[in-house]
Design an enzyme around this catalytic site. Structure first.
Site, PDB file in Angstrom:
ATOM      1  N   ARG A   1       1.239  -7.548   9.680  1.00  0.00           N
ATOM      2  CA  ARG A   1       1.618  -8.202  10.939  1.00  0.00           C
ATOM      3  C   ARG A   1       1.011  -7.433  12.105  1.00  0.00           C
ATOM      4  O   ARG A   1       1.046  -6.196  12.132  1.00  0.00           O
ATOM      5  CB  ARG A   1       3.151  -8.214  11.039  1.00  0.00           C
TER       6      ARG A   1
ATOM      7  N   THR B   1       1.829   0.355  13.091  1.00  0.00           N
ATOM      8  CA  THR B   1       0.447   0.353  12.618  1.00  0.00           C
ATOM      9  C   THR B   1      -0.234  -0.993  12.812  1.00  0.00           C
ATOM     10  O   THR B   1      -1.266  -1.091  13.464  1.00  0.00           O
ATOM     11  CB  THR B   1       0.393   0.750  11.129  1.00  0.00           C
TER      12      THR B   1
ATOM     13  N   HIS C   1       0.403  -5.475   2.490  1.00  0.00           N
ATOM     14  CA  HIS C   1       1.230  -4.772   3.468  1.00  0.00           C
ATOM     15  C   HIS C   1       2.660  -5.297   3.456  1.00  0.00           C
ATOM     16  O   HIS C   1       2.928  -6.391   2.958  1.00  0.00           O
ATOM     17  CB  HIS C   1       0.618  -4.955   4.860  1.00  0.00           C
ATOM     18  N   GLY C   2       3.560  -4.526   4.057  1.00  0.00           N
ATOM     19  CA  GLY C   2       4.973  -4.878   4.017  1.00  0.00           C
ATOM     20  C   GLY C   2       5.258  -6.290   4.484  1.00  0.00           C
ATOM     21  O   GLY C   2       5.980  -7.040   3.833  1.00  0.00           O
ATOM     22  N   ASN C   3       4.662  -6.695   5.614  1.00  0.00           N
ATOM     23  CA  ASN C   3       5.002  -8.003   6.169  1.00  0.00           C
ATOM     24  C   ASN C   3       4.166  -9.134   5.605  1.00  0.00           C
ATOM     25  O   ASN C   3       4.669 -10.250   5.435  1.00  0.00           O
ATOM     26  CB  ASN C   3       4.920  -7.962   7.695  1.00  0.00           C
TER      27      ASN C   3
ATOM     28  N   TRP D   1      -0.023   6.849   9.369  1.00  0.00           N
ATOM     29  CA  TRP D   1       0.828   6.411  10.481  1.00  0.00           C
ATOM     30  C   TRP D   1       2.245   6.111  10.020  1.00  0.00           C
ATOM     31  O   TRP D   1       3.171   6.222  10.805  1.00  0.00           O
ATOM     32  CB  TRP D   1       0.200   5.213  11.191  1.00  0.00           C
TER      33      TRP D   1
ATOM     34  N   ARG E   1      -6.157   0.974   4.098  1.00  0.00           N
ATOM     35  CA  ARG E   1      -5.051   1.504   3.309  1.00  0.00           C
ATOM     36  C   ARG E   1      -4.703   0.592   2.129  1.00  0.00           C
ATOM     37  O   ARG E   1      -4.328   1.070   1.055  1.00  0.00           O
ATOM     38  CB  ARG E   1      -3.825   1.773   4.191  1.00  0.00           C
TER      39      ARG E   1
ATOM     40  N   ARG F   1      12.858  -6.940  13.467  1.00  0.00           N
ATOM     41  CA  ARG F   1      13.696  -7.542  12.427  1.00  0.00           C
ATOM     42  C   ARG F   1      14.015  -9.019  12.597  1.00  0.00           C
ATOM     43  O   ARG F   1      14.563  -9.626  11.694  1.00  0.00           O
ATOM     44  CB  ARG F   1      15.002  -6.753  12.302  1.00  0.00           C
TER      45      ARG F   1
ATOM     46  N   HIS G   1       0.820  -1.214   0.000  1.00  0.00           N
ATOM     47  CA  HIS G   1       0.000   0.000   0.000  1.00  0.00           C
ATOM     48  C   HIS G   1       0.857   1.270   0.000  1.00  0.00           C
ATOM     49  O   HIS G   1       2.008   1.269   0.446  1.00  0.00           O
ATOM     50  CB  HIS G   1      -0.943   0.010   1.207  1.00  0.00           C
ATOM     51  N   GLY G   2       0.264   2.353  -0.500  1.00  0.00           N
ATOM     52  CA  GLY G   2       0.947   3.641  -0.461  1.00  0.00           C
ATOM     53  C   GLY G   2       1.128   4.128   0.972  1.00  0.00           C
ATOM     54  O   GLY G   2       0.555   3.578   1.922  1.00  0.00           O
TER      55      GLY G   2
END
Length: 207
Positions: A90, A23, A159-161, A16, A62, A117, A11-12
């Protein structure tokens, strides 16, 4: 050239992200920059000559808005879109809503870095990346991959994760390797798959 096409888009930028907050499953919207990133992703994909047959996204606003903006930019408004919390970010548990600097002040730089991480150490009340893989991968295998293997060009806006969980499998990365794999907001990753579901081509699309 394989017609088994899968595109992943994080997502862009969210409100947050901009405020440097954890988030997770909280549901802030996109910033103006995030909207622009999603539209740019759509323009990049359109320039590739792609037209999707189906889209998947998470239960969070988002990602859904990013999906809609990407499809709108491609002239694909109204495309069948499947929403599922299996693709949610996550869950950061007790860290959700906290400023990352405040979290470091409370728990220490090393501990927060480990939560962010490491592959299998969850924050209090939340999920590790390993937990996220365990949630996301079955949905990919049961719902997303069959579409791709049928030749349906497939978009996943998430999403990133949750996307790292898919990238880890697609790119055959180790737990250490996936933690180093950065996914920029609004930057599509294009995969072409063989009939056995292995990746025969992948490219990060950048403006």
């Amino acid at each position: 050239m394989s017609d088994r096409v899968l595109v992943l888009v994080r997502h862009g930028q969210s409100e947050w992200n901009l405020k440097n907050l954890f988030t997770g499953w909280r549901d802030p919207g996109l910033t103006e920059q995030g909207v622009a990133e999603a539209k740019r992703a759509g323009a990049l994909l359109k320039a590739e000559g792609l037209a999707f047959d189906v889209a998947f996204t998470s239960a969070l606003t988002r990602a859904q808005n990013t999906c809609q903006l990407v499809l709108g930019e491609m002239g694909l408004d109204g495309l069948k879109t499947i929403r599922d919390q299996a693709l949610n970010e996550r869950d950061y548990g007790d860290l959700s809503g906290l400023n990352k600097d405040d979290a470091r002040a409370k728990w220490g730089e090393e501990q927060v870095h480990q939560w962010r991480r490491s592959y299998d150490v969850p924050p209090p009340g939340g999920e590790s990346l390993r937990d996220t893989v365990a949630r996301t991968l079955p949905f990919y295998i049961q719902e997303i991959l069959p579409c791709v293997l049928r030749g349906e060009k497939t978009l996943v806006a998430a999403h990133g994760n949750s996307l790292r969980a898919l990238v880890m499998v697609l790119e055959r990365l180790s737990p250490e390797g996936i933690m180093k794999r950065e996914l920029a907001t609004g930057a599509p990753i294009l995969y072409r798959l063989a009939a056995d579901s292995t990746v025969i081509e992948h490219r990060d699309l950048i403006a």
